[in-house]
Write a protein that holds these residues in place. Structure first.
Motif, PDB file in Angstrom:
ATOM      1  N   GLY A 155       0.823  -1.341  -0.339  1.00  0.00           N
ATOM      2  CA  GLY A 155       0.166  -0.075   0.106  1.00  0.00           C
ATOM      3  C   GLY A 155       0.556   1.672   0.498  1.00  0.00           C
ATOM      4  O   GLY A 155       1.382   1.499   0.941  1.00  0.00           O
ATOM      5  N   HIS A 156       0.407   2.947  -0.868  1.00  0.00           N
ATOM      6  CA  HIS A 156       1.208   3.490  -1.017  1.00  0.00           C
ATOM      7  C   HIS A 156       0.563   4.598  -0.087  1.00  0.00           C
ATOM      8  O   HIS A 156      -0.552   4.455  -0.135  1.00  0.00           O
ATOM      9  N   SER A 157       1.306   5.481  -0.215  1.00  0.00           N
ATOM     10  CA  SER A 157       0.733   6.347   0.959  1.00  0.00           C
ATOM     11  C   SER A 157       0.337   7.692  -0.784  1.00  0.00           C
ATOM     12  O   SER A 157      -0.029   7.880  -1.673  1.00  0.00           O
ATOM     13  N   TYR A 212      -7.191   9.547   5.123  1.00  0.00           N
ATOM     14  CA  TYR A 212      -6.589   8.775   5.957  1.00  0.00           C
ATOM     15  C   TYR A 212      -7.899   9.163   6.809  1.00  0.00           C
ATOM     16  O   TYR A 212      -8.013   8.595   7.934  1.00  0.00           O
ATOM     17  N   SER A 229      -6.807  -2.624   3.610  1.00  0.00           N
ATOM     18  CA  SER A 229      -5.333  -3.399   3.621  1.00  0.00           C
ATOM     19  C   SER A 229      -4.588  -3.627   4.775  1.00  0.00           C
ATOM     20  O   SER A 229      -5.310  -3.997   6.420  1.00  0.00           O
ATOM     21  N   GLU A 289      -1.665  -5.168   7.095  1.00  0.00           N
ATOM     22  CA  GLU A 289      -0.225  -4.964   7.568  1.00  0.00           C
ATOM     23  C   GLU A 289       0.421  -5.435   8.938  1.00  0.00           C
ATOM     24  O   GLU A 289      -0.310  -5.818   9.820  1.00  0.00           O
ATOM     25  N   GLN A 321       4.662   0.024  11.279  1.00  0.00           N
ATOM     26  CA  GLN A 321       5.204  -0.888  10.643  1.00  0.00           C
ATOM     27  C   GLN A 321       6.124  -1.465  10.450  1.00  0.00           C
ATOM     28  O   GLN A 321       7.247  -1.077  10.726  1.00  0.00           O
ATOM     29  N   ILE A 338      -6.215  -2.677   8.072  1.00  0.00           N
ATOM     30  CA  ILE A 338      -6.948  -1.104   8.055  1.00  0.00           C
ATOM     31  C   ILE A 338      -7.813  -1.310   7.286  1.00  0.00           C
ATOM     32  O   ILE A 338      -7.931  -1.117   6.245  1.00  0.00           O
ATOM     33  N   ARG A 342       3.842  11.365  13.662  1.00  0.00           N
ATOM     34  CA  ARG A 342       4.892  10.534  12.925  1.00  0.00           C
ATOM     35  C   ARG A 342       3.852   9.802  11.605  1.00  0.00           C
ATOM     36  O   ARG A 342       3.059   9.516  11.418  1.00  0.00           O
ATOM     37  N   LEU A 401       3.960   7.089   8.795  1.00  0.00           N
ATOM     38  CA  LEU A 401       4.242   5.910   8.159  1.00  0.00           C
ATOM     39  C   LEU A 401       3.901   5.848   6.702  1.00  0.00           C
ATOM     40  O   LEU A 401       2.722   5.405   6.398  1.00  0.00           O
ATOM     41  N   PRO A 402       5.151   6.387   6.077  1.00  0.00           N
ATOM     42  CA  PRO A 402       5.069   5.901   4.720  1.00  0.00           C
ATOM     43  C   PRO A 402       4.449   5.396   3.465  1.00  0.00           C
ATOM     44  O   PRO A 402       3.850   4.706   2.299  1.00  0.00           O
ATOM     45  N   ASN A 403       4.919   3.858   3.656  1.00  0.00           N
ATOM     46  CA  ASN A 403       4.688   2.608   3.482  1.00  0.00           C
ATOM     47  C   ASN A 403       3.430   2.020   3.963  1.00  0.00           C
ATOM     48  O   ASN A 403       2.968   1.173   3.621  1.00  0.00           O
ATOM     49  N   SER A 404       2.541   2.710   4.854  1.00  0.00           N
ATOM     50  CA  SER A 404       1.206   1.817   5.798  1.00  0.00           C
ATOM     51  C   SER A 404       0.359   2.730   5.174  1.00  0.00           C
ATOM     52  O   SER A 404      -0.360   4.093   4.604  1.00  0.00           O
ATOM     53  N   GLY A 405      -0.901   1.527   4.552  1.00  0.00           N
ATOM     54  CA  GLY A 405      -2.505   2.432   4.925  1.00  0.00           C
ATOM     55  C   GLY A 405      -2.430   3.172   6.076  1.00  0.00           C
ATOM     56  O   GLY A 405      -4.291   3.682   5.889  1.00  0.00           O
ATOM     57  N   LEU A 406      -2.536   3.151   6.407  1.00  0.00           N
ATOM     58  CA  LEU A 406      -2.573   3.942   7.959  1.00  0.00           C
ATOM     59  C   LEU A 406      -2.367   5.740   7.690  1.00  0.00           C
ATOM     60  O   LEU A 406      -2.961   6.583   7.521  1.00  0.00           O
ATOM     61  N   GLY A 407      -1.304   5.979   6.844  1.00  0.00           N
ATOM     62  CA  GLY A 407      -0.475   7.605   6.371  1.00  0.00           C
ATOM     63  C   GLY A 407       0.088   7.975   7.744  1.00  0.00           C
ATOM     64  O   GLY A 407       0.902   7.954   7.686  1.00  0.00           O
ATOM     65  N   THR A 440       0.672   7.285  12.089  1.00  0.00           N
ATOM     66  CA  THR A 440       0.063   7.349  13.293  1.00  0.00           C
ATOM     67  C   THR A 440       0.478   8.068  14.502  1.00  0.00           C
ATOM     68  O   THR A 440       1.087   9.434  14.482  1.00  0.00           O
ATOM     69  N   ILE A 441       0.000   8.411  16.334  1.00  0.00           N
ATOM     70  CA  ILE A 441       0.053   9.145  17.189  1.00  0.00           C
ATOM     71  C   ILE A 441       0.705   8.288  17.500  1.00  0.00           C
ATOM     72  O   ILE A 441       0.221   7.821  18.362  1.00  0.00           O
TER      73      ILE A 441
END
Ligand SMILES: [Cu+2]
Ligand SMILES: [Cu+2]
Lengths: 181, 198
Positions: free
Chosen positions: A69-71, A76, A107, A109, A124, A148, B145, B147-153, B155-156
């Motif tokens: 998954g990419h930004s 979000y 996603s 993770e 992650q 997610i 923070r 999270l560039p590779n996460s679906g979360l975008g 986190t805190i």
């Protein structure tokens, strides 16, 4: 010794094929076995909610492969999340979980939580290492499989299917019951 | 009759535990207790919140966010059990959750999220500046923070303390994350037994 191992592997495959494992909560293949899996109950968002602080709500994020998954900038807002926990038991050589998939979330993770001075930091991780003949516990406040963008409510009593891939190339199908938060 | 007996035993147990009747709190006491800073925020139903409206009650305060899969649901689950164990005394306690992720913690999400634990829990959000002040006042670490590779975008990173504000509006206690539910219940009961004067 080799022969014994081979025999064991065959025996396990037979068990797997016979479907005995399928009715249990965790299914086993090869070295890593899953014990006591569970998923935290969670409710997804109201569909079509437009009250998010961030106007742009693109639900259709094209996700080609999971885990990659990419930004997507600032989209979000308003995704429901949950986490899966379990014990990974390894009866063989050192291995690792490198990927998790499930159809309940957009996603899936691998994550870890580090507590430092009572400050929790979730990150992650690339892989969850499972030492040879050892075990790793995924539990609240530590390692977890993060779900997610839930696409359905996870209610107590439901079952979530999660597919784990090991570094050695095996897949483990986990049937995790949903438990209260 | 049974209730009377139970109460008698409870008092006996409390006395036994406390030696000369002075209860020893399991959480960390804040000495001297100071007035808890006001939280001029809005709850998940759109109502203006004011700490000063809760004089006479004990407020249990926690800072977190709904996208946290871990520390926050664990803490809220603990607080849910605290309320259950308090029984009828739960009516004298208000649990308040303050968002550390105002962007994502929309009123709707907070409503559904908190209702899953206890429908009486309040979730506060509000103006960024007011929130920042609340974090500072209560010494809460809040770091965003990516999270560039996460679906979360993103986190805190955040602190995991639960705070207790007494019936007089004084900030009295804090419990570290993972404090046993029974210890929190015991401390809350002690505060209820000996309400502060003034
Ligand atoms: Cu996570
Ligand atoms: Cu949290």
């Amino acid at each position: 010794m080799r022969r014994l191992f081979a025999l064991l592997a065959v025996a396990m495959m037979v068990v797997g094929l016979a479907g005995c494992g399928a009715s249990q909560s965790g299914t086993q293949t090869g070295g890593i076995t899953v014990r006591d899996p569970w998923v935290r109950a969670a409710m997804m968002n109201m569909a079509g909610d437009q009250s998010g602080a961030m106007g742009n709500m693109q639900q259709s994020t094209p996700m080609a492969g999971m885990g990659g998954g990419h930004s997507h900038g600032s989209e979000y807002g308003n995704t429901a999340v949950s986490a899966a926990y379990m014990v990974l038991v390894n009866n063989g050589a050192a291995d690792a979980i490198v990927k998790a998939e499930s159809d309940v979330a957009k996603s899936v993770e691998l994550h870890n939580v580090i507590m430092e001075n009572n400050v929790m930091q979730m990150r992650q991780v690339e892989a969850i290492e499972v030492p040879a003949n050892g075990q790793v516990e995924l539990k609240p406040g530590g390692l977890h499989v993060m779900l997610i963008g839930l696409n359905r409510d996870l209610k107590e009593g439901d079952e979530v299917v999660i597919k784990l891939t090991t570094r050695s190339g095996k897949t483990i199908e986990v049937k995790a019951p949903v438990r209260k938060p | 009759m049974q209730r009377w007996l139970l109460r008698f035993f409870a008092i006996l147990a409390a006395l036994a535990l406390s030696g000369c009747g002075a209860y020893e709190f399991r959480g960390t006491m804040l000495e001297p207790p100071n007035p808890a800073p006001e939280l001029p925020l809005t709850d998940q139903f759109g109502n203006q919140f004011q700490l000063s409206n809760y004089r006479g009650k004990i407020v249990l305060l926690f800072f977190g966010f709904t996208h946290c899969p871990d520390i926050c649901p664990t803490a809220l689950g603990d607080l849910k059990r605290v309320m259950e164990k308090l029984g009828s005394d739960a009516a004298k306690v208000q649990v308040v959750f303050v968002s550390v992720d105002p962007e994502r913690d929309t009123p709707e999400l907070m409503q559904r999220y908190l209702a899953a634990f206890n429908p009486t829990f309040l979730g506060l959000n509000g103006d960024r500046a007011l929130l920042e002040k609340a974090y500072k006042d209560y010494g809460v670490t809040v770091i965003r923070r990516d999270l560039p590779n996460s679906g979360l975008g993103y986190t805190i990173d955040h602190s995991g303390y639960i705070y207790a504000i007494d019936q007089a509006g004084n900030w009295r206690l804090l419990w570290a994350h993972g404090t046993p539910v029974d210890d929190i219940v015991s401390d809350v009961q002690a505060l209820l037994r000996n309400p502060p004067r003034s």
